[in-house]
Design an enzyme around this catalytic site. Structure first.
Site, PDB file in Angstrom:
ATOM      1  N   ASP A  55       0.849  -1.199   0.000  1.00  0.00           N
ATOM      2  CA  ASP A  55       0.000   0.000   0.000  1.00  0.00           C
ATOM      3  C   ASP A  55       0.881   1.244   0.000  1.00  0.00           C
ATOM      4  O   ASP A  55       0.569   2.249  -0.634  1.00  0.00           O
ATOM      5  CB  ASP A  55      -0.868   0.039   1.267  1.00  0.00           C
ATOM      6  N   TYR A  56       1.994   1.127   0.729  1.00  0.00           N
ATOM      7  CA  TYR A  56       2.910   2.266   0.828  1.00  0.00           C
ATOM      8  C   TYR A  56       3.455   2.637  -0.553  1.00  0.00           C
ATOM      9  O   TYR A  56       3.468   3.807  -0.942  1.00  0.00           O
ATOM     10  CB  TYR A  56       4.046   1.919   1.796  1.00  0.00           C
ATOM     11  N   GLU A 135     -24.684 -18.179 -13.790  1.00  0.00           N
ATOM     12  CA  GLU A 135     -23.776 -17.347 -12.976  1.00  0.00           C
ATOM     13  C   GLU A 135     -24.472 -16.958 -11.676  1.00  0.00           C
ATOM     14  O   GLU A 135     -25.697 -17.104 -11.562  1.00  0.00           O
ATOM     15  CB  GLU A 135     -23.376 -16.096 -13.774  1.00  0.00           C
ATOM     16  N   LYS A 137     -26.319 -14.931  -8.701  1.00  0.00           N
ATOM     17  CA  LYS A 137     -27.219 -13.780  -8.627  1.00  0.00           C
ATOM     18  C   LYS A 137     -26.757 -12.961  -7.424  1.00  0.00           C
ATOM     19  O   LYS A 137     -26.930 -13.376  -6.273  1.00  0.00           O
ATOM     20  CB  LYS A 137     -28.667 -14.247  -8.457  1.00  0.00           C
ATOM     21  N   ASP A 139     -26.486 -10.260  -4.584  1.00  0.00           N
ATOM     22  CA  ASP A 139     -27.530  -9.614  -3.789  1.00  0.00           C
ATOM     23  C   ASP A 139     -27.079  -8.214  -3.386  1.00  0.00           C
ATOM     24  O   ASP A 139     -26.536  -8.003  -2.302  1.00  0.00           O
ATOM     25  CB  ASP A 139     -27.808 -10.475  -2.548  1.00  0.00           C
ATOM     26  N   TYR A 248     -22.494  -7.760 -15.270  1.00  0.00           N
ATOM     27  CA  TYR A 248     -22.898  -9.070 -15.795  1.00  0.00           C
ATOM     28  C   TYR A 248     -23.777  -9.020 -17.052  1.00  0.00           C
ATOM     29  O   TYR A 248     -24.254 -10.048 -17.501  1.00  0.00           O
ATOM     30  CB  TYR A 248     -23.630  -9.877 -14.722  1.00  0.00           C
ATOM     31  N   LYS A 357     -33.737 -19.047  -7.096  1.00  0.00           N
ATOM     32  CA  LYS A 357     -33.534 -18.444  -5.777  1.00  0.00           C
ATOM     33  C   LYS A 357     -33.089 -19.500  -4.770  1.00  0.00           C
ATOM     34  O   LYS A 357     -33.687 -20.572  -4.680  1.00  0.00           O
ATOM     35  CB  LYS A 357     -34.836 -17.800  -5.286  1.00  0.00           C
ATOM     36  N   CYS A 451     -33.775   0.972  35.637  1.00  0.00           N
ATOM     37  CA  CYS A 451     -32.814  -0.032  35.174  1.00  0.00           C
ATOM     38  C   CYS A 451     -33.291  -1.420  35.625  1.00  0.00           C
ATOM     39  O   CYS A 451     -33.552  -1.631  36.819  1.00  0.00           O
ATOM     40  CB  CYS A 451     -31.435   0.263  35.755  1.00  0.00           C
ATOM     41  N   CYS A 454     -30.447  -2.644  38.361  1.00  0.00           N
ATOM     42  CA  CYS A 454     -30.201  -1.997  39.661  1.00  0.00           C
ATOM     43  C   CYS A 454     -31.333  -1.065  40.090  1.00  0.00           C
ATOM     44  O   CYS A 454     -31.290  -0.517  41.190  1.00  0.00           O
ATOM     45  CB  CYS A 454     -28.877  -1.241  39.626  1.00  0.00           C
ATOM     46  N   CYS A 469     -28.660   3.730  31.947  1.00  0.00           N
ATOM     47  CA  CYS A 469     -28.577   3.694  33.409  1.00  0.00           C
ATOM     48  C   CYS A 469     -27.255   4.357  33.771  1.00  0.00           C
ATOM     49  O   CYS A 469     -26.195   3.890  33.376  1.00  0.00           O
ATOM     50  CB  CYS A 469     -28.594   2.241  33.896  1.00  0.00           C
ATOM     51  N   CYS A 475     -24.009  -0.336  39.239  1.00  0.00           N
ATOM     52  CA  CYS A 475     -24.941  -1.229  38.539  1.00  0.00           C
ATOM     53  C   CYS A 475     -24.198  -2.526  38.187  1.00  0.00           C
ATOM     54  O   CYS A 475     -23.197  -2.501  37.443  1.00  0.00           O
ATOM     55  CB  CYS A 475     -25.460  -0.550  37.276  1.00  0.00           C
TER      56      CYS A 475
HETATM   57  S1  IVH Z   1     -29.447 -10.259 -15.451  1.00  0.00           S
HETATM   58  C1  IVH Z   1     -32.121  -8.371 -18.540  1.00  0.00           C
HETATM   59  N1  IVH Z   1     -27.629 -11.287 -13.894  1.00  0.00           N
HETATM   60  O1  IVH Z   1     -31.297  -9.505  -9.900  1.00  0.00           O
HETATM   61  C2  IVH Z   1     -31.065  -8.862 -17.606  1.00  0.00           C
HETATM   62  N2  IVH Z   1     -29.295  -9.908 -12.891  1.00  0.00           N
HETATM   63  O2  IVH Z   1     -34.069 -10.076  -9.256  1.00  0.00           O
HETATM   64  C3  IVH Z   1     -31.493  -8.814 -16.234  1.00  0.00           C
HETATM   65  N3  IVH Z   1     -28.999  -9.585 -10.481  1.00  0.00           N
HETATM   66  O3  IVH Z   1     -32.706  -6.730 -11.513  1.00  0.00           O
HETATM   67  C4  IVH Z   1     -30.495  -8.942 -15.220  1.00  0.00           C
HETATM   68  N4  IVH Z   1     -27.179 -10.793 -10.272  1.00  0.00           N
HETATM   69  O4  IVH Z   1     -30.375  -6.440 -10.393  1.00  0.00           O
HETATM   70  C5  IVH Z   1     -28.734 -10.519 -13.955  1.00  0.00           C
HETATM   71  N5  IVH Z   1     -25.927 -12.222 -12.647  1.00  0.00           N
HETATM   72  C6  IVH Z   1     -27.006 -11.464 -12.714  1.00  0.00           C
HETATM   73  C7  IVH Z   1     -27.550 -10.837 -11.569  1.00  0.00           C
HETATM   74  C8  IVH Z   1     -28.714 -10.070 -11.701  1.00  0.00           C
HETATM   75  C9  IVH Z   1     -28.054 -10.031  -9.635  1.00  0.00           C
HETATM   76  C10 IVH Z   1     -30.138  -8.735 -10.059  1.00  0.00           C
HETATM   77  C11 IVH Z   1     -30.511  -7.651 -11.055  1.00  0.00           C
HETATM   78  C12 IVH Z   1     -31.969  -7.904 -11.353  1.00  0.00           C
HETATM   79  C13 IVH Z   1     -32.402  -8.675 -10.155  1.00  0.00           C
HETATM   80  C14 IVH Z   1     -33.641  -9.481 -10.434  1.00  0.00           C
END
Ligand code: IVH
Length: 713
Positions: A55-56, A135, A137, A139, A248, A357, A451, A454, A469, A475
């Site tokens: 980093d330095y 791939e 998803k 969050d 993505y 999901k 409290c 006490c 408290c 206490c």
């Molecule tokens: S594709 C038209 N790929 O999930 C293409 N979405 O629940 C649409 N999300 O609105 C998106 N990972 O924000 C795609 N690998 C991934 C994703 C992804 C997360 C989110 C995205 C979307 C939401 C839907």
């Protein structure tokens, strides 16, 4: 992005630049080399997680570039690595139109759902087998980025899918988003890409801990933390929160019109590569990766038919907890873009993609009662007791309700059905109560006025959310919690004297306060169940060892309100002896690095209390180290949190070398003598700085040799 040859070359350039910088021999013609080198090392750090320099060293390169640009403002380019940093606050986030609407995804929850979806896709396309790209998803919060002529020109939130908020300045604070990328080499002039901004689980925990320190309720999950951070008006705060981004999806692009170009401006890549990369989804992820983006290129897999897709989804779910960020499912996409176009979309989602999901990390349960816990600073925290419910492999039965405002805002009542989420893998959180399913006998929660331990009357200072408290010395709950904090890992680290044992000793009357740790009646303990010779010896050794802990750990261990590890280090470095703080005025305290009025007030109050002073004197008489032991620092060479200034001619080092050593060891160089200065290092013919420093009794005046000893060089 960088092949082996390019990487070697850039690393050699970096080494050469660092040598020039060391000798102050860098100049304007190093500008591009510095930029290339910084971009390369940002890529190694933020995209590959595999840095090649410290980093330095990175800071040295960055500062050199900054200096050249400050001296020559006309040479600044919008994609220079220095241009992420924004000064001032953002006024507002104007609404902007997405080039292509940001649709959502259809959801599936099990193998049958996916098999059905695949069958429909085959019917729709007339193919007997479809190639899918699978791939994670992510969050987080979705974003769209536009690059034009290789430069990042706009970043926006999803908004309602048609319009989002323009947040380009905040997007630039995300270090894994390149400010420029050579799309032109793929024949692309303008491109819109979609992705997800994330906060890692580790950073989320850190962020929630900092909220807790300010008595603010935590955020429910890293997704909310990421989305909230993107809308902060102070870009420096956005930068501090270390967001990450995965890209993505390519939603739109235009090609470079090469017929309009002169020969030397023609893109350096064959036009066919646009087609080869953008004709499949997996190819577009590969292209983004090659251009230096964090795309899920390594995580993606391509399969023919749905069976292997299902297997991969299940296998990935097993690994979910081992990832540094939250993933709430997988996304399955038809790989062939021409086929995607043929399948089209509904008004809500594309027909060529579906989300799978993972099992929910949310559950509902009944809130039966509320208990109140008193912490070491007297803060009273309401804790909901719910019917035990399994969430993500853990049974949850107890959840913090944080403070009275949280209960009020969420209108949580005893008897309510509540929606619980286990966020960031560990902390359960009440997302909301469900008033629609109330039976009528639910009761409002009345915060106690006294409290619960006490009986002292609780107080809530103006503007704060926490009831407290203030019977801090008597206490019992606070006394026990203070001992527990004192022995904890980040404080005095007394292993073998954990939570449960401290509570037990306290109940048995053999440990009454912090000094009591060093006067334990071992004869009595020997007779207790579960205390064999080995565990006794380990505990004894840990207690003895703790007497030599550095001063900052002791200060942190005292549990003074608002004093975290960093402020504890500042205090430890400011005084010769801990009891010196008895003499400090509020103003002197506020002159210390990073000490504001609130923190200064808390330190002042602590050292004005006779009983606290007696406790410290007792600890010293029992053998604890209250002196600022500089020799100890010299051993590990750790100067973090300390400030330095060099004056006069040094005999062994050049001024720049000495400063570099101090910075390397975590110290900070100040520009002048002030009460913020910890050490003035004095060489031959020192002048006015030395005279000024002599008048400030907190500045330590040391020789070059003493400085070298401290650093361990
Ligand atoms: S594709 C038209 N790929 O999930 C293409 N979405 O629940 C649409 N999300 O609105 C998106 N990972 O924000 C795609 N690998 C991934 C994703 C992804 C997360 C989110 C995205 C979307 C939401 C839907």
């Amino acid at each position: 992005m960088y092949n082996k040859e390019q990487s070697n070359l850039l690393q050699k350039t970096t080494e050469r630049l660092l040598l020039h910088i060391k000798d102050s021999r860098y100049e304007t013609n190093h500008l591009e080399a510095l930029r290339d080198s910084l971009r390369f090392h940002e890529y190694r750090y933020y995209i590959l997680n595999d840095p090649l320099i410290s980093d330095y060293e990175y800071d040295q390169l960055y500062k050199a570039l900054e200096k050249i640009e400050t001296d020559n403002p006309s040479l600044i380019t919008t994609d220079s690595p220095t241009q992420r940093v924004a000064k001032g606050l953002t006024k507002d986030f104007p609404a902007v139109q997405h080039l292509v609407p940001m649709l959502s995804l259809e959801n599936s929850y099990n193998a049958d759902d996916l098999t059905d979806w695949d069958r429909k896709a085959r019917e729709l396309t007339g193919f007997s087998e479809i190639e899918y790209c699978v791939e994670p998803k992510f969050d987080g919060a979705s974003i769209s980025l536009i690059y034009e002529n290789d430069l990042l020109s706009r970043g926006a939130t999803r908004g309602d899918g048609v319009q989002g908020d323009e947040i380009t300045t905040n997007i630039k604070q995300i270090r894994s988003v390149p400010l420029s990328a050579k799309f032109s080499e793929f024949g692309i002039q303008q491109i819109e890409i979609r992705g997800e901004v994330l906060m890692t689980k580790k950073n989320f925990k850190k962020y929630n801990d900092s909220l807790a320190e300010q008595n603010l309720p935590p955020l429910a999950n890293p997704r909310n933390a990421a989305a909230g951070t993107l809308r902060i008006k102070d870009p420096r705060e956005v930068s501090r929160r270390n967001l990450e981004a995965f890209l993505y999806h390519v939603s739109y692009y235009t090609k470079v019109d090469s017929s309009q170009m002169t020969d030397d401006r023609k893109p350096k890549i064959k036009q066919s590569s646009v087609n080869s990369h953008l004709s499949t989804h997996s190819g577009s992820l590969e292209m983004l990766w090659q251009l230096g983006f964090r795309s899920p290129n390594k995580e993606k897999k391509v399969f023919k038919g749905i069976n292997d897709v299902i297997k991969y989804c299940h296998a990935f779910e097993e690994e979910r907890d081992n990832l540094p960020y939250e993933v709430d499912g997988m996304v399955i996409k038809v790989n062939d873009i021409a086929l995607q176009d043929k399948m089209g979309m509904t008004s809500h989602h594309p027909r060529w993609a579906i989300a799978f999901k993972f099992k929910a990390r949310q559950a509902t349960s009944k809130l039966r009662t509320v208990e109140y816990q008193v912490g070491r600073t007297g803060a009273v925290t309401p804790v909901a007791k719910i019917d035990p419910v399994p969430i993500g492999g853990v049974t949850v039965s107890s959840i913090s309700l944080h403070n009275a405002d949280f209960i009020e805002e969420k209108d949580i009542r005893i008897g309510d059905t509540v929606l619980v989420e286990r966020a960031g893998d560990v902390i359960p959180y009440i997302v909301k109560s469900l008033p629609d399913v109330r039976a009528g006998h639910e009761k409002k929660i009345h915060f106690p006025q006294r409290c619960p331990v006490c009986g002292y009357t609780l107080e809530k200072p103006e503007g704060e959310a926490v009831w407290r408290c203030n019977n801090s010395l008597k206490c019992e709950a606070q006394v026990v919690e203070r001992i527990i904090h004192f022995t904890s890992k980040d404080a005095m680290d007394i292993r073998g004297l954990g939570d449960a044992i401290v509570r037990k000793f306290y109940e048995l009357g053999i440990l009454k306060d912090v000094p009591g740790i060093y006067q334990l009646p071992y004869e009595k303990i020997k007779g207790l169940e579960g205390f064999g010779e080995k565990s006794m010896n380990n505990m004894l050794q840990a207690i003895e060892h703790s007497k030599q802990q550095p001063l900052y750990r002791l200060i942190y261990a005292l549990g003074i309100r608002y004093i975290g590890e960093t402020t504890a280090k500042t205090l430890a470095n400011a005084a010769e002896h801990l009891l010196d703080f008895k003499k400090y005025s509020l103003e002197q305290l506020q002159n210390l690095e990073d000490v504001g009025p609130k923190v200064a007030g808390s330190i002042y109050e602590f050292f004005s209390n006779k009983e606290n002073i007696q406790m410290l004197e007792k600890l010293e008489s029992l053998g604890l180290q209250l002196k600022n032991n500089k020799k100890e620092m010299a051993v590990d060479g750790n100067l973090s949190g300390q400030t330095f200034l060099f004056t006069g001619t040094l005999a062994k080092l050049k001024r720049s070398e000495a400063e570099a050593i101090a910075e390397k060891k975590g110290g900070k160089i100040l520009g002048g003598v002030s009460s913020k200065l910890n050490y003035l290092v004095v060489g031959e013919d020192a002048g006015s700085k030395l005279e000024k420093a002599k008048k400030i009794n907190t500045v330590k005046i040391i020789s070059e040799d003493e400085f070298l000893k401290m650093t361990g060089e």
